[in-house]
Write a protein that holds these residues in place. Sequence first.
Motif, PDB file in Angstrom:
ATOM      1  N   GLU A 103      -5.809   2.620  -8.223  1.00 28.92           N
ATOM      2  CA  GLU A 103      -5.300   3.975  -8.489  1.00 28.92           C
ATOM      3  C   GLU A 103      -4.042   3.932  -9.353  1.00 28.92           C
ATOM      4  O   GLU A 103      -3.861   4.741 -10.258  1.00 28.92           O
ATOM      5  N   MET A 104      -3.195   2.976  -9.036  1.00 33.39           N
ATOM      6  CA  MET A 104      -1.946   2.793  -9.782  1.00 33.39           C
ATOM      7  C   MET A 104      -2.240   2.475 -11.257  1.00 33.39           C
ATOM      8  O   MET A 104      -1.607   3.018 -12.159  1.00 33.39           O
ATOM      9  N   LYS A 107      -7.730  -0.692  -3.466  1.00 33.77           N
ATOM     10  CA  LYS A 107      -7.941   0.690  -3.896  1.00 33.77           C
ATOM     11  C   LYS A 107      -6.630   1.294  -4.443  1.00 33.77           C
ATOM     12  O   LYS A 107      -6.628   1.919  -5.512  1.00 33.77           O
ATOM     13  N   THR A 108      -5.524   1.086  -3.745  1.00 34.41           N
ATOM     14  CA  THR A 108      -4.249   1.663  -4.224  1.00 34.41           C
ATOM     15  C   THR A 108      -3.807   0.984  -5.517  1.00 34.41           C
ATOM     16  O   THR A 108      -3.209   1.622  -6.379  1.00 34.41           O
ATOM     17  N   ILE A 123       0.844  -1.202   0.000  1.00 36.81           N
ATOM     18  CA  ILE A 123       0.000   0.000   0.000  1.00 36.81           C
ATOM     19  C   ILE A 123       0.881   1.255   0.000  1.00 36.81           C
ATOM     20  O   ILE A 123       0.701   2.151  -0.834  1.00 36.81           O
ATOM     21  N   ASN A 124       1.859   1.291   0.914  1.00 37.07           N
ATOM     22  CA  ASN A 124       2.704   2.487   1.021  1.00 37.07           C
ATOM     23  C   ASN A 124       3.535   2.719  -0.234  1.00 37.07           C
ATOM     24  O   ASN A 124       3.641   3.851  -0.703  1.00 37.07           O
ATOM     25  N   LEU A 172      -8.145  -1.473   1.181  1.00 41.77           N
ATOM     26  CA  LEU A 172      -7.242  -0.349   0.950  1.00 41.77           C
ATOM     27  C   LEU A 172      -6.169  -0.709  -0.075  1.00 41.77           C
ATOM     28  O   LEU A 172      -5.797   0.118  -0.921  1.00 41.77           O
ATOM     29  N   LEU A 173      -5.697  -1.948  -0.020  1.00 37.29           N
ATOM     30  CA  LEU A 173      -4.701  -2.390  -1.008  1.00 37.29           C
ATOM     31  C   LEU A 173      -5.333  -2.418  -2.405  1.00 37.29           C
ATOM     32  O   LEU A 173      -4.748  -1.918  -3.371  1.00 37.29           O
ATOM     33  N   PHE A 195       2.980   1.631  -3.358  1.00 39.02           N
ATOM     34  CA  PHE A 195       2.149   2.002  -4.520  1.00 39.02           C
ATOM     35  C   PHE A 195       1.688   3.454  -4.395  1.00 39.02           C
ATOM     36  O   PHE A 195       1.696   4.203  -5.374  1.00 39.02           O
ATOM     37  N   LYS A 196       1.298   3.838  -3.181  1.00 39.36           N
ATOM     38  CA  LYS A 196       0.831   5.216  -2.971  1.00 39.36           C
ATOM     39  C   LYS A 196       1.932   6.217  -3.262  1.00 39.36           C
ATOM     40  O   LYS A 196       1.734   7.211  -3.943  1.00 39.36           O
ATOM     41  N   LYS A 197       3.116   5.919  -2.698  1.00 35.89           N
ATOM     42  CA  LYS A 197       4.244   6.855  -2.815  1.00 35.89           C
ATOM     43  C   LYS A 197       4.816   6.899  -4.223  1.00 35.89           C
ATOM     44  O   LYS A 197       5.291   7.933  -4.671  1.00 35.89           O
ATOM     45  N   LYS A 210       3.421   6.014  -7.282  1.00 31.75           N
ATOM     46  CA  LYS A 210       2.615   6.034  -8.509  1.00 31.75           C
ATOM     47  C   LYS A 210       2.987   7.184  -9.443  1.00 31.75           C
ATOM     48  O   LYS A 210       2.959   7.023 -10.670  1.00 31.75           O
TER      49      LYS A 210
END
Length: 230
Positions: A111-112, A107-108, A75-76, A104-105, A78-80, A82
């Motif tokens: 988004e990616m 979702k990220t 999660i962290n 949450l995973l 992919f968020k950071k 992307k």
Amino acid sequence: MIPNHMAIIVDGNGRWARNKGLPRSLGHKAGSERLEEITLYAAKKGIKYLSLYVLSCDNLKRSEDEINFLFKLFINTFKKKKEIYKTKNIKVLFSGVKDNLPDLLLKTMDEMVEITKGNTGMIVNFCLNYSSRMEIIDAFKRISKEKVSLDNIDLRKYMYQDLPDIDFLIRTSGEQRLSDFMLYQASYAELYFPKVLFPDFDKNEFDIALAEYEKRDRRFGGINYENTNN
Ligand code: IPE
Ligand code: MG
């Protein structure tokens, strides 16, 4: 020639940590940093498709602590990261089973995929909660639902992602097995099993791997008459 579709079975994070007297989680952390570096390097080298086996369905048998750490790490990162993938023109795809993954995973991951979907450079296919046997069963479920004829069927079209066959498959840490990874897509892949643990698989190791691929004589069951060794 560089491989068109390259795949890496990421392995050895735990042993890397143990060798240094560190918890396994720090091995995964180091592995994820290395993974980003290698992915960007592969794109720079002109690799068109890169499949990365980062979590198998069977890995979920590990302790709850380790799995939760891995989910958070995914999660962290992919968020950071992307935005980096977006600016480097890398298109991200995911292969695997969505059940059992935290919302949450998922979702990220979405988004990616969304933020990189217009990119035209390298395609990175993260195999996350992936099982090749499950993928083949899922393909047959789709084929049966869509009532597709089995004559001359191209199974690749029904896999999680419609990608070309794997040319070069690397598994780090010296283990020599496929562990339910792309059994169909790797039918003619050249296999390479470097001893190095994944967190130590740096750009130099990547170059050594590419040089090893160069040496392989790919015949696909035929005969290469230009090569006098045959
Ligand atoms: C690979 O490293 C990473 C994942 C499977 C998530 P391992 O965790 O399998 O490392 P070893 O095999 O214990 O060294
Ligand atoms: Mg392992």
